[in-house]
Scaffold this motif. Structure first.
Motif, PDB file in Angstrom:
ATOM      1  N   LEU A 525      -5.321  -2.314  21.670  1.00  0.00           N
ATOM      2  CA  LEU A 525      -4.271  -3.115  21.057  1.00  0.00           C
ATOM      3  C   LEU A 525      -4.660  -3.521  19.639  1.00  0.00           C
ATOM      4  N   ASP A 526      -5.881  -3.965  19.465  1.00  0.00           N
ATOM      5  CA  ASP A 526      -6.418  -4.313  18.140  1.00  0.00           C
ATOM      6  C   ASP A 526      -6.237  -3.137  17.182  1.00  0.00           C
ATOM      7  N   CYS A 527      -6.602  -1.935  17.643  1.00  0.00           N
ATOM      8  CA  CYS A 527      -6.512  -0.745  16.787  1.00  0.00           C
ATOM      9  C   CYS A 527      -5.083  -0.486  16.317  1.00  0.00           C
ATOM     10  N   VAL A 528      -4.127  -0.641  17.224  1.00  0.00           N
ATOM     11  CA  VAL A 528      -2.747  -0.334  16.872  1.00  0.00           C
ATOM     12  C   VAL A 528      -2.140  -1.441  16.013  1.00  0.00           C
ATOM     13  N   VAL A 529      -2.314  -2.700  16.437  1.00  0.00           N
ATOM     14  CA  VAL A 529      -1.729  -3.808  15.681  1.00  0.00           C
ATOM     15  C   VAL A 529      -2.270  -3.837  14.254  1.00  0.00           C
ATOM     16  N   PHE A 530      -3.598  -3.854  14.123  1.00  0.00           N
ATOM     17  CA  PHE A 530      -4.161  -3.981  12.780  1.00  0.00           C
ATOM     18  C   PHE A 530      -4.213  -2.647  12.043  1.00  0.00           C
ATOM     19  N   GLY A 531      -4.164  -1.531  12.769  1.00  0.00           N
ATOM     20  CA  GLY A 531      -4.009  -0.246  12.102  1.00  0.00           C
ATOM     21  C   GLY A 531      -2.666  -0.153  11.396  1.00  0.00           C
ATOM     22  N   ARG A 532      -1.628  -0.626  12.064  1.00  0.00           N
ATOM     23  CA  ARG A 532      -0.300  -0.632  11.447  1.00  0.00           C
ATOM     24  C   ARG A 532      -0.252  -1.593  10.252  1.00  0.00           C
ATOM     25  N   ILE A 533      -0.834  -2.780  10.452  1.00  0.00           N
ATOM     26  CA  ILE A 533      -0.844  -3.751   9.354  1.00  0.00           C
ATOM     27  C   ILE A 533      -1.623  -3.203   8.163  1.00  0.00           C
ATOM     28  N   ALA A 534      -2.781  -2.607   8.423  1.00  0.00           N
ATOM     29  CA  ALA A 534      -3.595  -2.060   7.328  1.00  0.00           C
ATOM     30  C   ALA A 534      -2.834  -0.980   6.570  1.00  0.00           C
ATOM     31  N   GLY A 535      -2.152  -0.098   7.296  1.00  0.00           N
ATOM     32  CA  GLY A 535      -1.379   0.945   6.638  1.00  0.00           C
ATOM     33  C   GLY A 535      -0.271   0.385   5.768  1.00  0.00           C
ATOM     34  N   GLU A 536       0.441  -0.607   6.315  1.00  0.00           N
ATOM     35  CA  GLU A 536       1.538  -1.215   5.558  1.00  0.00           C
ATOM     36  C   GLU A 536       1.024  -1.961   4.325  1.00  0.00           C
ATOM     37  N   GLU A 537      -0.017  -2.752   4.529  1.00  0.00           N
ATOM     38  CA  GLU A 537      -0.522  -3.572   3.421  1.00  0.00           C
ATOM     39  C   GLU A 537      -1.188  -2.714   2.345  1.00  0.00           C
ATOM     40  N   ALA A 538      -1.845  -1.642   2.754  1.00  0.00           N
ATOM     41  CA  ALA A 538      -2.485  -0.760   1.774  1.00  0.00           C
ATOM     42  C   ALA A 538      -1.446  -0.096   0.881  1.00  0.00           C
ATOM     43  N   VAL A 539      -0.354   0.360   1.485  1.00  0.00           N
ATOM     44  CA  VAL A 539       0.707   0.979   0.686  1.00  0.00           C
ATOM     45  C   VAL A 539       1.341  -0.046  -0.254  1.00  0.00           C
ATOM     46  N   LYS A 540       1.571  -1.228   0.261  1.00  0.00           N
ATOM     47  CA  LYS A 540       2.131  -2.292  -0.577  1.00  0.00           C
ATOM     48  C   LYS A 540       1.209  -2.575  -1.764  1.00  0.00           C
ATOM     49  N   TYR A 541      -0.093  -2.571  -1.483  1.00  0.00           N
ATOM     50  CA  TYR A 541      -1.065  -2.830  -2.542  1.00  0.00           C
ATOM     51  C   TYR A 541      -1.075  -1.701  -3.567  1.00  0.00           C
ATOM     52  N   THR A 542      -1.042  -0.454  -3.114  1.00  0.00           N
ATOM     53  CA  THR A 542      -1.111   0.681  -4.042  1.00  0.00           C
ATOM     54  C   THR A 542       0.058   0.688  -5.020  1.00  0.00           C
ATOM     55  N   LYS A 543       1.196   0.243  -4.528  1.00  0.00           N
ATOM     56  CA  LYS A 543       2.378   0.263  -5.391  1.00  0.00           C
ATOM     57  C   LYS A 543       2.364  -0.861  -6.415  1.00  0.00           C
ATOM     58  N   SER A 544       1.438  -1.795  -6.244  1.00  0.00           N
ATOM     59  CA  SER A 544       1.352  -2.896  -7.208  1.00  0.00           C
ATOM     60  C   SER A 544       0.197  -2.736  -8.177  1.00  0.00           C
ATOM     61  N   VAL A 545      -0.590  -1.681  -7.967  1.00  0.00           N
ATOM     62  CA  VAL A 545      -1.800  -1.482  -8.771  1.00  0.00           C
ATOM     63  C   VAL A 545      -1.537  -0.491  -9.904  1.00  0.00           C
ATOM     64  N   LYS A 546      -1.995  -0.832 -11.072  1.00  0.00           N
ATOM     65  CA  LYS A 546      -1.909   0.090 -12.195  1.00  0.00           C
ATOM     66  C   LYS A 546      -3.086   1.047 -12.135  1.00  0.00           C
ATOM     67  N   ASN A 547      -2.861   2.285 -12.497  1.00  0.00           N
ATOM     68  CA  ASN A 547      -3.960   3.244 -12.548  1.00  0.00           C
ATOM     69  C   ASN A 547      -4.991   2.798 -13.583  1.00  0.00           C
TER      70      ASN A 547
END
Length: 554
Positions: A525-547
């Motif tokens: 359960l930990d793997c799925v819950v926080f795996g999903r959160i990590a994927g979502e938050e990482a994408v959100k972060y990448t779109k806010s970061v300048k190269n």
């Protein structure tokens, strides 16, 4: 979608999901491109167990034509899956059909964790548990190779420490064959990830370090199979990195450093569980917590002819949830509620088992040198007790699974209690009396060890016309509760609680969620819950970061 190095590989070639463009870059490049050569956001995920694959699929699914995202999944081994592929008992989630609620789920988890769980992390786990289960069920339902749709994570058991039946498993197929839980989940998600055009999967790629630009994590340093780790390491740049590399349950070095009292025990972990992610993140400034709390699973299978082996098969908790009992090999008597939380049951086994070293000397014979031991020292020693399962218990657990364990030499079936007693070197009258007492116990009261549920208890009567299964078991290193400091957004924190920008994590390498002892089913359960959160938050972060431009590393 573009190639890893702009202009180096044609866009069409990125159709490959085996990571060939990435592999070509890592093996063939003599110079390293700068970070601003990446025109689309890229998420790099390290570790391919359930957390890593969940994060991969989640991150990749957030890519759109107007806002594309590239995902790279790196695995140090030749196969994907890690310890997740070995999971057997199930995934726990709030089960409202049983009168369950997030509050009750939290209460049970905190009790098992000795109230040391991080409350915010635990709240996040509980409230997202149902959607996590649904995520897996949907993945299974769309996969044509899984088999019977009715078998997809619909059966539940009540594991040790749970107030209701909330650990979800597979039903056996109509033909009576078991569906291996972990292997099926990993295979299903792997096929899903491979079908996504914006995902690159590269095995035999060992991450050596994280790449930083100031405080920001901006990539990983990688060596591929067959390469000289010092001479051919390459920097693979990205906008966010997710670590999902698992725990350190197979590393004697790490165990002696963090949890020396259990370092001599057997382990259910694969030899890949060496804590790589902890070291990598630590060098980048990540904080650690609860590192001394390593879970000992009460029941690891002992092979009677290979008693000194360090690596053992897990005797799934589902066996005890379906009715299996534990007895002392010296007197054939029960000594515990078999459904206690794992740490409490393990402690009772240490106190009532036989030292394996003594068992070897006596060749499993009841002699004056084969005594019950009382371990009340800081150093745990390997002990053995007997586990007995009736035919009815095995039928619910999965007959084909039991036959697999029998083929592996760790379970054996006997036609009667008399034959079972002979196989255990216990007096028949002693064992039969104990089994009859158990079979006649009333649910909810009367058990000297305060057990409440007695699945298939009538089948344990000495008068039963059915057979019994015997296994010798030993408490074994199973799970690391300690790990990287992180928050509810799966962001990694330093020792002062400050966020390390660009670094996320999910799964066993994180610490704080499970307290001092994990309850059954909460790892997946930990793997799925926080795996999903990590994927979502990482994408959100990448779109806010300048190269940004990184210094080349040759």
């Amino acid at each position: 979608m573009i190639s890893v190095v702009v202009g180096l590989v044609a866009m069409a070639s990125l159709r490959s999901v085996q990571g060939r463009p990435i592999r070509s870059f890592l093996k063939g490049m003599t110079s390293v491109p700068s970070h601003n050569d990446i025109t689309h956001p890229r998420v790099i995920i390290v570790g391919s167990g359930l957390a890593g694959l969940t994060a991969t699929i989640t991150a990749a699914s957030l890519s759109t034509p107007d806002s594309p995202v590239e995902v790279v999944l790196l695995e140090k081994g030749s196969k994907l899956g890690g310890n997740s592929a070995k999971a057997t008992s199930g995934i726990s989630a709030v089960n409202r059909k049983e009168g369950d609620s997030p509050q009750l789920f939290i209460s049970d988890t905190k009790k098992a964790g000795h109230n040391a769980n991080d409350q915010e992390l635990l709240n996040t786990l509980a409230v997202n548990s149902e959607s996590a289960l649904e995520f897996l069920q949907k993945s299974l339902s769309r996969d044509k190779e899984v088999g019977d749709p009715t078998s997809r994570l619909t059966k539940t058991i009540r594991g040790g420490g749970h107030s209701v039946s909330r650990t979800f498993r597979f039903q056996e197929t109509n033909g009576g064959m078991p569906i291996p839980l972990g292997y099926t989940l990993i295979s299903t998600l792997k096929r899903h990830a491979e079908s996504l055009e914006n995902v690159h999967i590269l095995s035999e790629a060992k991450v050596l370090d994280l790449v930083k630009q100031g405080p920001r994590i901006s990539g990983v340093r990688v060596a591929t199979a067959g390469s000289d780790l010092e001479g051919k390491k390459k920097d693979l740049f990205g906008d966010a990195v997710i670590l999902s590399t698992g725990g350190f349950g197979a590393s004697e070095k790490a165990l002696r450093k963090y949890a020396p009292s259990v370092a001599e025990l057997s382990t259910t972990n694969g030899d890949f569980a060496t804590g790589d992610g902890l070291d990598i993140a630590g060098r980048a400034g990540a904080g650690l917590r609860d590192m001394k709390y390593v879970q000992i699973h009460p029941t690891g299978f002992l092979h009677p002819d290979r008693l000194t082996e360090r690596s053992v098969f897990l005797a799934p908790e589902a066996l005890r949830a379906c009715g299996a009992i534990l007895v002392s090999p010296t007197n054939g008597k029960r000594f515990s509620n078999e459904l206690l939380p794992r740490d409490k049951l393990s402690e009772l086994i240490f106190r009532n088992g036989i030292l394996v070293d003594d068992w070897i000397k006596t060749k499993q014979k009841k002699t004056s040198t084969c005594k019950r031991v009382t371990q009340d020292t800081s150093q745990k020693k390997k002990v053995v007790v007997a586990m007995i399962a009736s035919d009815d218990t095995v039928k619910e657990f999965g007959q084909a699974s039991a036959k697999f364990y029998e083929k592996m030499g760790v379970m054996k079936r006997y036609e009667s209690v008399r034959e079972l007693a002979k196989g255990m070197n216990i007096e028949y009258t002693t064992l039969s009396t104990e089994l009859d007492t158990y079979a006649n116990t009333k649910d909810g009261k009367g058990d000297p060890y305060e057990k409440i549920l007695f699945p298939h208890k009538e089948s344990y009567s000495s008068k039963s016309s059915k057979g019994f299964w015997l296994a010798w078991i030993t408490p074994s290193i199973h799970y690391c509760m300690g790990g990287l400091r992180y928050n509810t957004h799966a962001q990694i924190l330093d020792s002062d609680g400050k966020i390390l920008p660009g670094l996320f994590a999910a799964g066993e390498l994180t610490g704080g969620l499970h307290g001092h002892n994990r309850i059954v089913g909460n790892s997946l359960l930990d793997c799925v819950v926080f795996g999903r959160i990590a994927g979502e938050e990482a994408v959100k972060y990448t779109k806010s970061v300048k190269n940004i431009e990184l210094k080349e590393h040759c």
